[in-house]
Design a protein around this motif. Structure first.
Motif, PDB file in Angstrom:
ATOM      1  N   UNK A 131       0.521  -1.708   0.010  1.00 28.90           N
ATOM      2  CA  UNK A 131      -0.183  -0.200  -0.041  1.00 28.90           C
ATOM      3  C   UNK A 131       0.857   1.256  -0.243  1.00 28.90           C
ATOM      4  N   UNK A 132       1.864   1.166  -0.431  1.00 32.41           N
ATOM      5  CA  UNK A 132       3.260   2.469  -0.744  1.00 32.41           C
ATOM      6  C   UNK A 132       3.058   3.834  -1.366  1.00 32.41           C
ATOM      7  N   UNK A 133       3.052   4.458  -1.654  1.00 33.57           N
ATOM      8  CA  UNK A 133       2.739   5.892  -2.574  1.00 33.57           C
ATOM      9  C   UNK A 133       3.296   5.092  -4.392  1.00 33.57           C
ATOM     10  N   UNK A 134       4.715   4.501  -4.395  1.00 33.03           N
ATOM     11  CA  UNK A 134       5.369   3.202  -5.433  1.00 33.03           C
ATOM     12  C   UNK A 134       4.769   2.467  -5.398  1.00 33.03           C
ATOM     13  N   UNK A 135       3.785   1.960  -5.276  1.00 28.78           N
ATOM     14  CA  UNK A 135       3.465   0.842  -5.414  1.00 28.78           C
ATOM     15  C   UNK A 135       3.110   0.293  -6.933  1.00 28.78           C
ATOM     16  N   UNK A 136       2.292   0.767  -7.749  1.00 30.33           N
ATOM     17  CA  UNK A 136       2.570   1.189  -9.275  1.00 30.33           C
ATOM     18  C   UNK A 136       3.750   0.953  -9.551  1.00 30.33           C
ATOM     19  N   UNK A 137       4.593   1.873  -9.741  1.00 26.79           N
ATOM     20  CA  UNK A 137       5.637   1.892 -10.209  1.00 26.79           C
ATOM     21  C   UNK A 137       6.577   0.984 -10.209  1.00 26.79           C
ATOM     22  N   UNK A 138       6.550   0.389  -8.535  1.00 26.45           N
ATOM     23  CA  UNK A 138       7.537  -0.486  -7.906  1.00 26.45           C
ATOM     24  C   UNK A 138       6.886  -1.975  -8.440  1.00 26.45           C
ATOM     25  N   UNK A 139       5.853  -2.128  -7.967  1.00 21.23           N
ATOM     26  CA  UNK A 139       5.146  -3.497  -7.882  1.00 21.23           C
ATOM     27  C   UNK A 139       4.616  -4.096  -9.035  1.00 21.23           C
ATOM     28  N   UNK A 140       4.113  -3.123  -9.543  1.00 18.59           N
ATOM     29  CA  UNK A 140       3.227  -3.373 -10.896  1.00 18.59           C
ATOM     30  C   UNK A 140       4.398  -2.985 -12.178  1.00 18.59           C
ATOM     31  N   UNK A 141       4.999  -3.158 -12.459  1.00 15.23           N
ATOM     32  CA  UNK A 141       6.086  -2.245 -13.429  1.00 15.23           C
ATOM     33  C   UNK A 141       7.381  -3.137 -13.082  1.00 15.23           C
ATOM     34  N   UNK A 142       8.227  -2.361 -12.092  1.00  8.89           N
ATOM     35  CA  UNK A 142       9.264  -2.595 -12.284  1.00  8.89           C
ATOM     36  C   UNK A 142       9.934  -3.996 -11.895  1.00  8.89           C
ATOM     37  N   UNK A 143       9.262  -4.494 -10.948  1.00 11.68           N
ATOM     38  CA  UNK A 143       9.278  -6.178 -10.393  1.00 11.68           C
ATOM     39  C   UNK A 143       9.061  -7.360 -11.185  1.00 11.68           C
ATOM     40  N   UNK A 144       7.630  -6.614 -12.361  1.00  8.94           N
ATOM     41  CA  UNK A 144       6.955  -7.689 -13.032  1.00  8.94           C
ATOM     42  C   UNK A 144       7.909  -7.412 -14.454  1.00  8.94           C
ATOM     43  N   UNK A 145       8.467  -6.527 -15.387  1.00 11.32           N
ATOM     44  CA  UNK A 145      10.044  -6.614 -16.213  1.00 11.32           C
ATOM     45  C   UNK A 145      10.963  -7.328 -15.884  1.00 11.32           C
ATOM     46  N   UNK A 146      11.707  -6.749 -14.335  1.00 15.29           N
ATOM     47  CA  UNK A 146      13.037  -7.957 -13.817  1.00 15.29           C
ATOM     48  C   UNK A 146      12.469  -8.633 -14.172  1.00 15.29           C
ATOM     49  N   UNK A 147      11.775  -9.723 -13.276  1.00 18.21           N
ATOM     50  CA  UNK A 147      11.295 -10.746 -13.488  1.00 18.21           C
ATOM     51  C   UNK A 147      11.381 -11.307 -14.946  1.00 18.21           C
ATOM     52  N   UNK A 148      11.000 -10.722 -16.274  1.00 21.59           N
ATOM     53  CA  UNK A 148      10.594 -11.285 -16.982  1.00 21.59           C
ATOM     54  C   UNK A 148      12.328 -11.312 -17.572  1.00 21.59           C
ATOM     55  N   UNK A 149      12.582  -9.873 -16.984  1.00 23.77           N
ATOM     56  CA  UNK A 149      14.370 -10.055 -17.954  1.00 23.77           C
ATOM     57  C   UNK A 149      15.078 -10.931 -17.412  1.00 23.77           C
ATOM     58  N   UNK A 150      15.024 -11.363 -16.133  1.00 21.31           N
ATOM     59  CA  UNK A 150      15.093 -12.596 -15.428  1.00 21.31           C
ATOM     60  C   UNK A 150      15.001 -14.436 -16.001  1.00 21.31           C
ATOM     61  N   UNK A 151      14.149 -13.960 -16.676  1.00 14.14           N
ATOM     62  CA  UNK A 151      13.330 -14.998 -17.824  1.00 14.14           C
ATOM     63  C   UNK A 151      12.595 -15.852 -16.752  1.00 14.14           C
ATOM     64  N   UNK A 152      12.014 -15.681 -15.280  1.00 13.92           N
ATOM     65  CA  UNK A 152      11.232 -16.325 -14.475  1.00 13.92           C
ATOM     66  C   UNK A 152      10.356 -16.441 -14.954  1.00 13.92           C
ATOM     67  N   UNK A 153       9.301 -17.808 -15.507  1.00 17.81           N
ATOM     68  CA  UNK A 153       7.977 -18.252 -16.233  1.00 17.81           C
ATOM     69  C   UNK A 153       6.783 -18.122 -16.058  1.00 17.81           C
ATOM     70  N   UNK A 154       6.903 -17.908 -14.505  1.00 17.96           N
ATOM     71  CA  UNK A 154       5.517 -16.807 -14.478  1.00 17.96           C
ATOM     72  C   UNK A 154       5.641 -16.163 -13.327  1.00 17.96           C
ATOM     73  N   UNK A 155       4.654 -14.908 -12.685  1.00 16.97           N
ATOM     74  CA  UNK A 155       5.087 -13.721 -12.010  1.00 16.97           C
ATOM     75  C   UNK A 155       3.378 -13.882 -11.804  1.00 16.97           C
ATOM     76  N   UNK A 156       3.010 -14.704 -10.854  1.00 20.48           N
ATOM     77  CA  UNK A 156       1.343 -14.059 -10.455  1.00 20.48           C
ATOM     78  C   UNK A 156       1.658 -12.776  -9.281  1.00 20.48           C
ATOM     79  N   UNK A 157       0.608 -11.900  -9.649  1.00 20.81           N
ATOM     80  CA  UNK A 157       0.802 -10.573  -9.213  1.00 20.81           C
ATOM     81  C   UNK A 157      -0.810 -10.434  -7.807  1.00 20.81           C
ATOM     82  N   UNK A 158      -0.810 -10.343  -7.083  1.00 22.86           N
ATOM     83  CA  UNK A 158      -2.277 -10.618  -6.826  1.00 22.86           C
ATOM     84  C   UNK A 158      -2.442  -8.383  -6.427  1.00 22.86           C
ATOM     85  N   UNK A 159      -2.938  -7.791  -6.999  1.00 20.02           N
ATOM     86  CA  UNK A 159      -3.261  -6.370  -6.546  1.00 20.02           C
ATOM     87  C   UNK A 159      -4.558  -6.389  -5.474  1.00 20.02           C
TER      88      UNK A 159
END
Length: 107
Positions: A30-58
């Protein structure tokens, strides 16, 4: 096939080798930077690392997003479903989750 979880502790530093990681499960903060960090940066980092699945509970939007099929630093498939839906997590995890119990924890 049963799904087993084991703690992963890197030898040092904040980065670890993602080899062998099949899925990351993330719950938004529930942080102020949730949209940037949790929904975008982490997703992109996991994809770049080749992690097959990222399940995001929003917790804010009361949705679950299953990011899968990473290619060139992005996930090619990212369906979103409402909390309470039956969610199919694709291979290599290959399970179906009943998310009805998550509805009581939203927001």
């Amino acid at each position: 096939m049963p799904l087993a979880c084991a703690p992963f502790v890197p030898d040092g530093g904040e980065w670890a080798d993602p080899k062998g990681v099949l899925m990351v499960l993330e719950v938004t903060s529930h942080d102020a930077d949730t949209d940037r960090r949790d929904r975008k940066e982490k997703r992109d980092g996991y994809a770049a690392a080749g992690i097959p699945v990222h399940l995001l509970i929003d917790r804010e939007s009361c949705t679950l997003t299953v990011h899968s099929d990473p290619e060139d630093g992005s996930y090619r498939d990212s369906p979103s479903l409402p909390d309470g839906a039956s969610v199919t997590v694709p291979a290599p995890v290959d399970i179906t989750l009943d998310t009805e119990p998550l509805k009581e924890f939203a927001r």
